[in-house]
Motif scaffolding. Structure first.
Motif, PDB file in Angstrom:
ATOM      1  N   THR A   1       0.915  -1.030   0.145  1.00 13.66           N
ATOM      2  CA  THR A   1      -0.124   0.165   0.135  1.00 13.66           C
ATOM      3  C   THR A   1       0.747   1.151   0.055  1.00 13.66           C
ATOM      4  O   THR A   1       0.608   2.140  -0.837  1.00 13.66           O
ATOM      5  N   ILE A   2       1.999   1.374   0.819  1.00 11.95           N
ATOM      6  CA  ILE A   2       2.777   2.309   1.104  1.00 11.95           C
ATOM      7  C   ILE A   2       3.553   2.561  -0.333  1.00 11.95           C
ATOM      8  O   ILE A   2       3.569   3.669  -0.893  1.00 11.95           O
ATOM      9  N   ASP A   3       3.809   1.385  -0.941  1.00 10.66           N
ATOM     10  CA  ASP A   3       4.666   1.456  -2.392  1.00 10.66           C
ATOM     11  C   ASP A   3       3.637   2.106  -3.362  1.00 10.66           C
ATOM     12  O   ASP A   3       4.344   2.934  -4.325  1.00 10.66           O
ATOM     13  N   ASN A   4       2.362   1.601  -3.478  1.00 10.41           N
ATOM     14  CA  ASN A   4       1.594   2.164  -4.458  1.00 10.41           C
ATOM     15  C   ASN A   4       1.177   3.627  -4.350  1.00 10.41           C
ATOM     16  O   ASN A   4       1.394   4.368  -5.258  1.00 10.41           O
ATOM     17  N   GLU A   5       1.101   4.013  -2.978  1.00 16.86           N
ATOM     18  CA  GLU A   5       1.170   5.505  -2.813  1.00 16.86           C
ATOM     19  C   GLU A   5       2.101   6.324  -3.081  1.00 16.86           C
ATOM     20  O   GLU A   5       2.159   7.504  -3.466  1.00 16.86           O
ATOM     21  N   ALA A   6       3.330   5.927  -2.758  1.00 21.14           N
ATOM     22  CA  ALA A   6       4.742   6.578  -3.053  1.00 21.14           C
ATOM     23  C   ALA A   6       4.863   6.611  -4.429  1.00 21.14           C
ATOM     24  O   ALA A   6       5.460   7.660  -5.163  1.00 21.14           O
ATOM     25  N   THR A   7       4.523   5.435  -5.327  1.00 24.88           N
ATOM     26  CA  THR A   7       4.577   5.493  -6.671  1.00 24.88           C
ATOM     27  C   THR A   7       3.796   6.697  -7.399  1.00 24.88           C
ATOM     28  O   THR A   7       3.914   7.343  -8.345  1.00 24.88           O
ATOM     29  N   GLN A   8       2.342   6.737  -6.772  1.00 27.03           N
ATOM     30  CA  GLN A   8       1.639   7.996  -7.129  1.00 27.03           C
ATOM     31  C   GLN A   8       2.054   9.167  -6.891  1.00 27.03           C
ATOM     32  O   GLN A   8       2.123  10.050  -7.740  1.00 27.03           O
ATOM     33  N   ILE A   9       2.857   9.418  -5.878  1.00 29.42           N
ATOM     34  CA  ILE A   9       3.307  10.741  -5.347  1.00 29.42           C
ATOM     35  C   ILE A   9       4.529  10.971  -6.317  1.00 29.42           C
ATOM     36  O   ILE A   9       4.569  12.137  -7.050  1.00 29.42           O
ATOM     37  N   GLN A  10       5.242   9.906  -6.998  1.00 32.33           N
ATOM     38  CA  GLN A  10       6.464  10.328  -7.846  1.00 32.33           C
ATOM     39  C   GLN A  10       5.866  10.648  -9.291  1.00 32.33           C
ATOM     40  O   GLN A  10       6.237  11.546  -9.725  1.00 32.33           O
TER      41      GLN A  10
END
Length: 423
Positions: free
Chosen positions: A247-256
């Motif tokens: 979940t954190i990885d998906n959200e971090a990807t969105q931020i990127q």
């Protein structure tokens, strides 16, 4: 001083010319009187001939002389072309004028006058006296006009200084009023106002970027923070940790992805875009872009038809042109239903046209004007199945604008959307 010297020289030469003309007039007058039969003894008593020595030569012989001057020494001058001579005598100037006559006899009349420089000096002194009065007045007038001119220049410069002192990043609304006259000061004011415009545009871009970042990153950061807090609240099993990290990885990807899109929106401006132009083949770039979406097309069984594809070369920014193609194709795929068609065309007449048409969910007429705004997404697309941040069309619009192009969107709900980009 140069003016005074020039005036003095001019007056001196002009006075000499006046003396020569005066001699000529006396000589003509004397000759006419002699021809008319007036006795010479009576003539020399007239006022016009006072202080003048006179001699008359018939052929090569002097037949009349009046005054103390030895005219014999000047006899050889009669044959010359000159008529007026000036001689120095004990720091004084004398004048000789020779009038050649042919009737009633052939010969010459000579006029000699002493101290002609006195008249020159008298005239010069008169002019100097006038200049002594006029020059201070002229000087004060010039100083007055110069001060007015300097004040005019300094007034504009003072306005620039005052305006510059009032400028802050938080307030760039100041602008210097245009001067009346088209001169160097106006050019300076124009440059300063243009600089303020560029600063305003730059600050607006930064403010928009800050606003967009704070607005759009708030949600994924909140999700990440909440997920971390819940995960750390108590001991969990490995599966839960794995799920939480995903979940954190998906959200971090969105931020990127959001940051990359926002940086692309703010990286290029009208001032620097042409420096990045290079010759590109639009047809090849479009085919490369389409190939990147083969997997997405297969997953939804969408057929992409290339209606027209002309070979086109153009000077442009390859990154932004590729972004236009990829965003529009990506949107067409995302918002199209399965088992439908998408068509694209690339051709050139007087301008370059890129047209893409889908059979997707469409856009309501009242939402068409807002569709290119940042982070705007129509209600029908606000679901978890269709990923996006509402930045794609905004990037397309900005990229087209930077290439002095235009974009036209026609859409009907539940029928499809047609987008035409003209460069």
């Amino acid at each position: 001083m140069l003016f005074n010297v020039a005036i003095y020289h001019f007056i001196k030469e002009n006075t000499k010319l006046n003396i020569q003309n005066n001699f000529y007039n006396k000589a003509v007058y004397f000759n006419k009187k002699v021809i008319s039969g007036t006795p010479i003894t009576e003539l020399i008593k007239e006022k016009e001939l006072e202080n003048v020595d006179i001699a008359i030569f018939k052929e090569d012989k002097m037949v009349f002389r009046h005054g103390q001057t030895n005219f014999v020494q000047f006899q050889k001058l009669i044959a010359k072309n000159e008529s007026f001579y000036v001689f120095s005598r004990e720091d004084k100037l004398d004048g000789l004028y020779i009038l050649k006559v042919y009737t009633p006899y052939k010969g010459a009349i000579l006029f000699y006058e002493q101290n002609i420089d006195e008249r020159i000096e008298d005239k010069t002194q008169e002019i100097i006296s006038i200049l002594l009065v006029l020059e201070p007045l002229l000087l004060f007038l010039l100083i007055f006009l110069a001060s007015k001119m300097i004040n005019k220049i300094l007034r504009s410069i003072k306005k620039i200084t005052d305006t510059a002192n009032k400028i802050y990043v938080s307030d760039l609304s100041q602008e210097i009023p245009q001067p009346k006259y088209d001169d160097e000061v106006k050019a300076l004011v124009d440059s300063f106002n243009n600089m303020l415009d560029r600063l305003r545009n730059g600050v607006e871009v930064l403010e928009q970027f800050n606003s967009d970042v704070s607005h759009e990153l708030k949600t994924p950061l909140t999700v990440i923070k909440g997920e971390i807090e819940i995960t750390l609240n108590k001991q969990r099993d490995s599966k839960y940790y794995t799920k939480s990290l995903q979940t954190i990885d998906n959200e971090a990807t969105q931020i990127q992805m959001i940051v990359d899109d926002l940086l692309l929106l703010t990286k290029y401006t009208k001032e620097n875009i042409e420096q990045t132009f290079e010759l590109i083949h639009l047809d090849s770039l479009l085919l490369e872009t389409i190939n990147k979406f083969n997997q997405q097309l297969k997953m939804k069984n969408i057929k992409l038809d290339i209606k027209e594809l002309q070979t086109i070369e153009v000077d442009a920014n390859p990154v932004l042109i590729a972004t236009i193609f990829s965003n529009l194709i990506d949107n067409a795929i995302k918002y199209s239903l399965a088992d439908t068609h998408i068509s694209v065309s690339l051709y050139k007449d007087e301008q370059i046209h890129f047209v893409i048409q889908d059979q997707g969910i469409g856009i309501a007429q009242e939402q068409l004007e807002k569709i290119t705004d940042r982070f705007y997404r129509v209600d029908s697309s606000r679901n978890k199945k269709i990923k996006g941040f509402g930045l794609g069309l905004s990037i397309v619009k900005n990229s087209v604008k930077l290439h002095d192009g235009s974009i036209k969107i026609d859409s009907k709900q539940d029928i499809g959307t047609k987008i035409e980009v003209v460069l």
